[in-house]
Design a protein around this motif. Sequence first.
Motif, short mmCIF file in Angstrom:
data_model
loop_
_atom_site.label_atom_id
_atom_site.label_comp_id
_atom_site.label_asym_id
_atom_site.label_seq_id
_atom_site.Cartn_x
_atom_site.Cartn_y
_atom_site.Cartn_z
N ASP A 1 1.51 -27.44 -20.49
CA ASP A 1 0.80 -26.27 -20.00
C ASP A 1 1.41 -25.00 -20.58
O ASP A 1 2.30 -25.06 -21.43
CB ASP A 1 0.74 -26.23 -18.47
CG ASP A 1 2.09 -25.99 -17.80
OD1 ASP A 1 3.08 -25.68 -18.50
OD2 ASP A 1 2.16 -26.10 -16.57
N ILE A 2 0.96 -23.87 -20.12
CA ILE A 2 1.41 -22.59 -20.67
C ILE A 2 2.92 -22.38 -20.51
O ILE A 2 3.55 -21.67 -21.29
CB ILE A 2 0.63 -21.41 -20.04
CG1 ILE A 2 0.88 -20.12 -20.81
CG2 ILE A 2 0.96 -21.26 -18.57
CD1 ILE A 2 -0.06 -19.00 -20.47
N VAL A 30 -1.77 -5.60 -33.54
CA VAL A 30 -1.31 -5.49 -32.16
C VAL A 30 -1.19 -6.92 -31.64
O VAL A 30 -2.20 -7.59 -31.44
CB VAL A 30 -2.28 -4.69 -31.27
CG1 VAL A 30 -1.77 -4.64 -29.84
CG2 VAL A 30 -2.50 -3.29 -31.81
N ALA A 31 0.03 -7.38 -31.48
CA ALA A 31 0.24 -8.73 -30.96
C ALA A 31 0.05 -8.73 -29.45
O ALA A 31 0.57 -7.88 -28.75
CB ALA A 31 1.64 -9.21 -31.31
N VAL A 32 -0.73 -9.68 -28.97
CA VAL A 32 -0.97 -9.84 -27.54
C VAL A 32 -0.35 -11.17 -27.12
O VAL A 32 -0.55 -12.20 -27.78
CB VAL A 32 -2.47 -9.83 -27.20
CG1 VAL A 32 -2.68 -10.02 -25.69
CG2 VAL A 32 -3.11 -8.54 -27.68
N TYR A 33 0.41 -11.14 -26.04
CA TYR A 33 1.08 -12.33 -25.54
C TYR A 33 0.48 -12.78 -24.23
O TYR A 33 -0.03 -11.97 -23.45
CB TYR A 33 2.58 -12.05 -25.36
CG TYR A 33 3.29 -11.96 -26.68
CD1 TYR A 33 4.02 -13.04 -27.17
CD2 TYR A 33 3.20 -10.82 -27.47
CE1 TYR A 33 4.65 -12.97 -28.41
CE2 TYR A 33 3.83 -10.75 -28.71
CZ TYR A 33 4.54 -11.83 -29.16
OH TYR A 33 5.15 -11.76 -30.39
N GLU A 34 0.52 -14.09 -24.01
CA GLU A 34 0.07 -14.66 -22.74
C GLU A 34 1.16 -14.38 -21.70
O GLU A 34 2.23 -14.99 -21.74
CB GLU A 34 -0.11 -16.18 -22.86
CG GLU A 34 -1.12 -16.61 -23.88
CD GLU A 34 -2.55 -16.39 -23.42
OE1 GLU A 34 -2.77 -16.04 -22.25
OE2 GLU A 34 -3.44 -16.56 -24.26
N GLY A 35 0.90 -13.46 -20.80
CA GLY A 35 1.89 -13.13 -19.78
C GLY A 35 2.05 -14.26 -18.77
O GLY A 35 3.09 -14.44 -18.17
N GLY A 36 1.00 -15.03 -18.62
CA GLY A 36 1.00 -16.15 -17.68
C GLY A 36 -0.42 -16.51 -17.31
O GLY A 36 -1.38 -15.91 -17.81
N PRO A 37 -0.58 -17.48 -16.42
CA PRO A 37 -1.91 -17.99 -16.10
C PRO A 37 -2.67 -17.21 -15.03
O PRO A 37 -3.81 -17.54 -14.72
CB PRO A 37 -1.60 -19.41 -15.60
CG PRO A 37 -0.25 -19.28 -14.97
CD PRO A 37 0.49 -18.28 -15.83
N VAL A 38 -2.07 -16.14 -14.48
CA VAL A 38 -2.69 -15.41 -13.38
C VAL A 38 -3.37 -14.14 -13.91
O VAL A 38 -2.77 -13.40 -14.70
CB VAL A 38 -1.65 -15.03 -12.31
CG1 VAL A 38 -2.30 -14.32 -11.13
CG2 VAL A 38 -0.89 -16.27 -11.82
N VAL A 60 6.28 -1.35 -27.92
CA VAL A 60 5.34 -1.79 -26.89
C VAL A 60 5.01 -3.26 -27.11
O VAL A 60 4.80 -3.69 -28.23
CB VAL A 60 4.04 -0.96 -26.94
CG1 VAL A 60 3.03 -1.47 -25.92
CG2 VAL A 60 4.31 0.52 -26.74
N LYS A 61 4.99 -4.01 -26.02
CA LYS A 61 4.54 -5.40 -26.10
C LYS A 61 3.38 -5.55 -25.11
O LYS A 61 3.47 -5.12 -23.96
CB LYS A 61 5.67 -6.37 -25.76
CG LYS A 61 5.36 -7.81 -26.11
CD LYS A 61 6.63 -8.63 -26.12
CE LYS A 61 6.40 -9.97 -26.77
NZ LYS A 61 7.66 -10.70 -26.92
N VAL A 62 2.29 -6.14 -25.57
CA VAL A 62 1.06 -6.25 -24.81
C VAL A 62 0.94 -7.67 -24.24
O VAL A 62 1.16 -8.65 -24.97
CB VAL A 62 -0.17 -5.93 -25.69
CG1 VAL A 62 -1.44 -5.96 -24.87
CG2 VAL A 62 0.01 -4.59 -26.40
N PHE A 63 0.53 -7.75 -22.98
CA PHE A 63 0.39 -9.04 -22.31
C PHE A 63 -0.98 -9.16 -21.65
O PHE A 63 -1.48 -8.19 -21.08
CB PHE A 63 1.45 -9.22 -21.22
CG PHE A 63 2.85 -9.25 -21.74
CD1 PHE A 63 3.44 -10.45 -22.11
CD2 PHE A 63 3.56 -8.08 -21.87
CE1 PHE A 63 4.74 -10.47 -22.59
CE2 PHE A 63 4.86 -8.09 -22.35
CZ PHE A 63 5.45 -9.28 -22.72
N SER A 64 -1.53 -10.35 -21.70
CA SER A 64 -2.74 -10.68 -20.98
C SER A 64 -2.35 -11.60 -19.83
O SER A 64 -1.82 -12.68 -20.05
CB SER A 64 -3.71 -11.40 -21.92
OG SER A 64 -4.79 -11.93 -21.21
#
Length: 182
Positions: free
Chosen positions: A19-20, A60-68, A116-120
Amino acid sequence: MNYSYKGKILISTPDISGDIFSRSVVLIVDHNEHGAFGLILNKKNENMSSRLLEIFGFQVAVYEGGPVENDKTFFICKGKKITADYLAINEEYYLTEDIENIVASILDHQISINDVKVFSGYSGWSAQQLEGEILRKMWTPVDVYNLDYTSPNDHGLWKNIMQNLGGEYLLWANAPEDVSMN
């Protein structure tokens, strides 16, 4: 609650797979008696990153901050506070959801995209859930000094931290991603 993991790094153990959270490095941004909030530092979302390249014309790199709440965008910023709406992580870094001020400040060259780091989305735990997962050895909390939270830390970050911990962690660092193949 006797102890807060705020500001700590959580390293997933190989028991978490498929999983993630598999081989994840999570920064705990906040932790109190109500639960914990964190962001995965090393899981880049290639699809979303490509879409933002098309929109902005620069990477612009976007990172998976988590599943929520993957529809929410979070930013870890380094240095200058360009918004009043933020949560301090430590003296150097802060978290914000203020997309308008962040984007405007980058475009106006008030801050660098490298700061800056971007998260979804985010990683969240209810009251006592994180403590239970740590007791069950799903996570190893570590103090990591001199880690730039805004740098492009991809899959090598987990392995590097595991190797630096040594001992049994060195075995995990060198294990295949699918531990059943070992």
